[in-house]
Design an enzyme around this catalytic site. Structure first.
Site, PDB file in Angstrom:
ATOM      1  N   HIS A 110     -24.645 -26.290 -28.581  1.00  0.00           N
ATOM      2  CA  HIS A 110     -25.743 -26.542 -27.639  1.00  0.00           C
ATOM      3  C   HIS A 110     -25.371 -26.007 -26.264  1.00  0.00           C
ATOM      4  O   HIS A 110     -24.354 -26.400 -25.692  1.00  0.00           O
ATOM      5  CB  HIS A 110     -26.036 -28.040 -27.552  1.00  0.00           C
ATOM      6  CG  HIS A 110     -27.265 -28.363 -26.758  1.00  0.00           C
ATOM      7  ND1 HIS A 110     -28.508 -28.504 -27.337  1.00  0.00           N
ATOM      8  CD2 HIS A 110     -27.436 -28.524 -25.435  1.00  0.00           C
ATOM      9  CE1 HIS A 110     -29.399 -28.768 -26.396  1.00  0.00           C
ATOM     10  NE2 HIS A 110     -28.774 -28.772 -25.232  1.00  0.00           N
ATOM     11  N   CYS A 162     -28.533 -26.970 -20.327  1.00  0.00           N
ATOM     12  CA  CYS A 162     -29.863 -26.728 -19.764  1.00  0.00           C
ATOM     13  C   CYS A 162     -30.208 -27.888 -18.844  1.00  0.00           C
ATOM     14  O   CYS A 162     -30.814 -28.869 -19.271  1.00  0.00           O
ATOM     15  CB  CYS A 162     -30.901 -26.598 -20.876  1.00  0.00           C
ATOM     16  SG  CYS A 162     -32.591 -26.399 -20.247  1.00  0.00           S
ATOM     17  N   CYS A 172     -39.049 -25.811 -22.001  1.00  0.00           N
ATOM     18  CA  CYS A 172     -38.204 -25.567 -23.166  1.00  0.00           C
ATOM     19  C   CYS A 172     -38.121 -26.840 -23.993  1.00  0.00           C
ATOM     20  O   CYS A 172     -38.685 -27.866 -23.629  1.00  0.00           O
ATOM     21  CB  CYS A 172     -36.809 -25.112 -22.730  1.00  0.00           C
ATOM     22  SG  CYS A 172     -35.912 -26.380 -21.795  1.00  0.00           S
ATOM     23  N   CYS A 196     -34.927 -27.913 -24.990  1.00  0.00           N
ATOM     24  CA  CYS A 196     -33.476 -28.138 -25.001  1.00  0.00           C
ATOM     25  C   CYS A 196     -33.099 -29.613 -24.925  1.00  0.00           C
ATOM     26  O   CYS A 196     -32.222 -30.080 -25.660  1.00  0.00           O
ATOM     27  CB  CYS A 196     -32.815 -27.374 -23.856  1.00  0.00           C
ATOM     28  SG  CYS A 196     -33.140 -25.599 -23.889  1.00  0.00           S
ATOM     29  N   GLN A 241     -33.852 -31.298 -28.153  1.00  0.00           N
ATOM     30  CA  GLN A 241     -32.903 -30.886 -29.189  1.00  0.00           C
ATOM     31  C   GLN A 241     -31.570 -31.609 -29.030  1.00  0.00           C
ATOM     32  O   GLN A 241     -30.969 -32.037 -30.020  1.00  0.00           O
ATOM     33  CB  GLN A 241     -32.673 -29.375 -29.148  1.00  0.00           C
ATOM     34  CG  GLN A 241     -33.801 -28.570 -29.768  1.00  0.00           C
ATOM     35  CD  GLN A 241     -33.428 -27.103 -29.874  1.00  0.00           C
ATOM     36  OE1 GLN A 241     -32.839 -26.519 -28.967  1.00  0.00           O
ATOM     37  NE2 GLN A 241     -33.780 -26.494 -30.990  1.00  0.00           N
ATOM     38  N   ASP A 284     -30.453 -12.518 -23.704  1.00  0.00           N
ATOM     39  CA  ASP A 284     -29.639 -13.677 -24.076  1.00  0.00           C
ATOM     40  C   ASP A 284     -28.179 -13.283 -23.918  1.00  0.00           C
ATOM     41  O   ASP A 284     -27.662 -12.466 -24.680  1.00  0.00           O
ATOM     42  CB  ASP A 284     -29.930 -14.106 -25.510  1.00  0.00           C
ATOM     43  CG  ASP A 284     -29.282 -15.435 -25.890  1.00  0.00           C
ATOM     44  OD1 ASP A 284     -28.351 -15.868 -25.178  1.00  0.00           O
ATOM     45  OD2 ASP A 284     -29.711 -16.039 -26.891  1.00  0.00           O
ATOM     46  N   ARG A 328     -25.546 -15.348 -24.041  1.00  0.00           N
ATOM     47  CA  ARG A 328     -24.623 -16.363 -24.548  1.00  0.00           C
ATOM     48  C   ARG A 328     -23.608 -15.773 -25.524  1.00  0.00           C
ATOM     49  O   ARG A 328     -23.864 -14.775 -26.173  1.00  0.00           O
ATOM     50  CB  ARG A 328     -25.400 -17.483 -25.240  1.00  0.00           C
ATOM     51  CG  ARG A 328     -26.210 -18.327 -24.267  1.00  0.00           C
ATOM     52  CD  ARG A 328     -27.008 -19.392 -24.975  1.00  0.00           C
ATOM     53  NE  ARG A 328     -28.038 -18.795 -25.827  1.00  0.00           N
ATOM     54  CZ  ARG A 328     -28.835 -19.500 -26.623  1.00  0.00           C
ATOM     55  NH1 ARG A 328     -28.709 -20.813 -26.684  1.00  0.00           N
ATOM     56  NH2 ARG A 328     -29.756 -18.902 -27.345  1.00  0.00           N
ATOM     57  N   LYS A 382     -26.201 -17.910 -33.882  1.00  0.00           N
ATOM     58  CA  LYS A 382     -25.194 -18.951 -34.092  1.00  0.00           C
ATOM     59  C   LYS A 382     -24.683 -18.903 -35.529  1.00  0.00           C
ATOM     60  O   LYS A 382     -23.489 -19.087 -35.777  1.00  0.00           O
ATOM     61  CB  LYS A 382     -25.777 -20.325 -33.766  1.00  0.00           C
ATOM     62  CG  LYS A 382     -26.131 -20.492 -32.296  1.00  0.00           C
ATOM     63  CD  LYS A 382     -26.758 -21.854 -32.022  1.00  0.00           C
ATOM     64  CE  LYS A 382     -27.162 -21.987 -30.563  1.00  0.00           C
ATOM     65  NZ  LYS A 382     -27.795 -23.295 -30.273  1.00  0.00           N
TER      66      LYS A 382
END
Length: 196
Positions: free
Chosen positions: A51, A54, A65, A67, A70, A125, A127, A153
């Site tokens: 995760h 955010c 979003c 986030c 989640q 993105d 990440r 992921k």
């Protein structure tokens, strides 16, 4: 090289978690965190959620979003079934809060989430989930069920030495504000969203 700099038990609305701070520097003020539910056995198949931070969604309950919802759902799931949440300090798909707010401003002028990042000269993105894999290795977690809708992921696990037993969807209902954002996640990033 990441290592555990500190750890403590933290009681939450979802139960007690042991929290580990991971960093290569003991003076890091923003380390990655691993939240481990009480009934978790690392020697079996472990439920895992990657995760990314955010602050707008998790702390201030932004509707842009999903986030925060989640994270709440993942904490509830792990508390009930056992598991680990790897909390990555990658705000705004790793562009940081200042650029995230700049991107939001561009979205208010009609750009979508990807177009806004690209207009700012940033990746759609940015990440990196290799760091999450590194933390799993430090904890000697070898086999997982991954709570995710994100194919990147899944690929990060498939390209590691960790066995991916299954994917567990973590889909949140859209609202009047974030539906177009979720559509973009599905169409552009290939997120595995059945409700969109």
């Amino acid at each position: 090289m990441l290592k555990i700099q500190a750890q403590s038990k933290i009681p939450t609305d979802y139960g007690v978690f042991t929290v580990y701070a991971f960093s290569d520097n003991e003076e890091d003020w923003s380390p990655h965190l691993v939240w481990v539910a009480e009934n978790t056995d690392f020697s079996t198949t472990v439920n895992v959620r990657f995760h990314s931070e955010c602050i707008t969604g998790e702390v201030f309950h932004s509707k842009k979003c999903e986030c925060g919802q989640q994270l709440d759902a993942a904490m509830a799931y792990m508390s009930e079934k056992g598991g680990v949440i790897i909390y990555l300090r990658q705000e705004g798909r790793n562009i940081g809060i200042i650029n995230k707010l700049r991107a939001y401003e561009l979205q208010e002028k009609g750009l979508d989430t990807v177009e806004a990042n690209l207009k700012l000269g940033l990746p759609a993105d940015g990440r990196n989930f290799d760091v999450a894999v590194e933390m799993l290795n430090v904890l000697e977690i070898r086999k997982i069920n991954l709570l995710t809708n994100n194919p990147d992921k899944i690929k990060s696990i498939e390209n590691s030495g960790i066995i991916l037993n299954s994917r567990i969807p973590l889909e949140i209902d859209s609202n009047e504000v974030n539906e177009s954002y979720l559509v973009k996640k599905k169409k552009y990033f290939g997120h595995l969203l059945e409700k969109i």
